[in-house]
Scaffold this active site. Structure first.
Site, PDB file in Angstrom:
ATOM      1  N   GLY A 120     -11.434   0.724  -6.320  1.00  0.00           N
ATOM      2  CA  GLY A 120     -12.333   1.734  -6.873  1.00  0.00           C
ATOM      3  C   GLY A 120     -12.178   1.996  -8.349  1.00  0.00           C
ATOM      4  O   GLY A 120     -12.655   3.019  -8.859  1.00  0.00           O
TER       5      GLY A 120
ATOM      6  N   HIS B  46       0.800  -1.217   0.000  1.00  0.00           N
ATOM      7  CA  HIS B  46       0.000   0.000   0.000  1.00  0.00           C
ATOM      8  C   HIS B  46       0.838   1.274   0.000  1.00  0.00           C
ATOM      9  O   HIS B  46       0.282   2.369  -0.016  1.00  0.00           O
ATOM     10  CB  HIS B  46      -0.943   0.002   1.211  1.00  0.00           C
TER      11      HIS B  46
ATOM     12  N   HIS C 124      -5.316   1.163  -2.164  1.00  0.00           N
ATOM     13  CA  HIS C 124      -6.360   1.403  -3.137  1.00  0.00           C
ATOM     14  C   HIS C 124      -6.142   2.748  -3.832  1.00  0.00           C
ATOM     15  O   HIS C 124      -5.754   3.716  -3.211  1.00  0.00           O
ATOM     16  CB  HIS C 124      -7.745   1.348  -2.496  1.00  0.00           C
TER      17      HIS C 124
ATOM     18  N   MET D 184     -13.001  -5.844  -7.970  1.00  0.00           N
ATOM     19  CA  MET D 184     -13.919  -6.688  -7.192  1.00  0.00           C
ATOM     20  C   MET D 184     -15.331  -6.105  -7.236  1.00  0.00           C
ATOM     21  O   MET D 184     -16.181  -6.585  -7.972  1.00  0.00           O
ATOM     22  CB  MET D 184     -13.410  -6.827  -5.754  1.00  0.00           C
ATOM     23  N   SER D 185     -15.580  -5.048  -6.459  1.00  0.00           N
ATOM     24  CA  SER D 185     -16.934  -4.498  -6.365  1.00  0.00           C
ATOM     25  C   SER D 185     -17.433  -3.958  -7.703  1.00  0.00           C
ATOM     26  O   SER D 185     -18.636  -3.968  -7.964  1.00  0.00           O
ATOM     27  CB  SER D 185     -16.990  -3.404  -5.305  1.00  0.00           C
TER      28      SER D 185
END
Length: 225
Positions: free
Chosen positions: A111, A57, A77, A131-132
């Site tokens: 995102g 990260h 992210h 993913m989402s």
């Protein structure tokens, strides 16, 4: 794992998150180690033929992942995401710093929407993980297709061939030799075309499709005396 295999996904394309034991038992292609997983250097002797990626990260952690011989780095992210509520995204500048510092491909996550693909790629990412954006969609298949379309568009924009020794970008996925000659105003003229060391017969010029990295030589006959 079995469901993916039955759907036709090759085992070597399946990457198991965190669980090395599951990846080994299932014959998967690799394992994705998180920051809370067992360090890569400790499990490397057990990997056999498996590939291994590391999640990081901060750009400072990239060097460590390189030292441990990660095959790729998952970095994020990048944008605001529901899976990281209240946590500030790393952003494109930080992604660029991570990609610059890495000797292995950096995959962006967090995102990412289809319209982000171009700027993420420009920042140095070699791929994206989603993913989402897919699984939270009302139509996951359609969502996945939109990502695939955006990625392929960028791949096409990034294609290059070598024409008479000069690197040349091409923007068409299905470009024939005949179409290439037309772009040089040579269609129908007396030329010999050689692609990767092989002469292309005249009757095959409209049927031969150019591929990324092809080396093309065009010799034009000019009258004179």
């Amino acid at each position: 794992m079995e469901a993916f295999r039955k759907a036709g996904v090759p085992a070597e394309k399946i990457i198991v998150n965190d669980r090395l034991d599951v990846a080994l038992a299932a014959g998967a292609g690799g394992v994705q180690l998180t920051e809370s997983s067992v360090p890569l250097k400790q499990v490397r002797p057990f990997l056999r033929q498996l590939a291994a990626g590391c999640s990081v990260h901060e750009p400072a952690a990239v060097a460590h992942a390189n030292e441990e011989r990660a095959d790729w780095i998952l970095f994020g992210h990048i944008y605001d995401t529901a899976s990281k509520p209240g946590r500030k995204p790393r952003g494109l500048e930080t992604l660029q710093a991570a990609a610059y510092a890495s000797r292995v491909p950096v995959i962006a996550i967090g995102g990412i929407k289809p319209h982000h693909i171009r700027e993420v790629k420009a920042a140095g990412a070699k791929g994206v993980a989603v993913m989402s954006g897919i699984f939270a969609s009302k139509d996951p298949a359609a969502a996945a297709a939109s990502y695939q379309t955006a990625i392929k568009k960028e791949e096409i924009n990034d294609m290059h061939i070598v024409v008479n020794g000069k690197s040349t970008p091409i923007s068409l996925q299905e470009l024939t030799i005949e179409e290439l000659l037309a772009s040089y105003s040579l269609q129908g003229k007396a030329v010999i075309v050689e692609i990767n060391g092989h002469i292309v017969p005249k009757e095959r010029l409209g049927l031969t499709t150019i591929q990324e990295g092809d080396r093309i030589e065009i010799v034009q006959f000019v009258g004179g005396g």
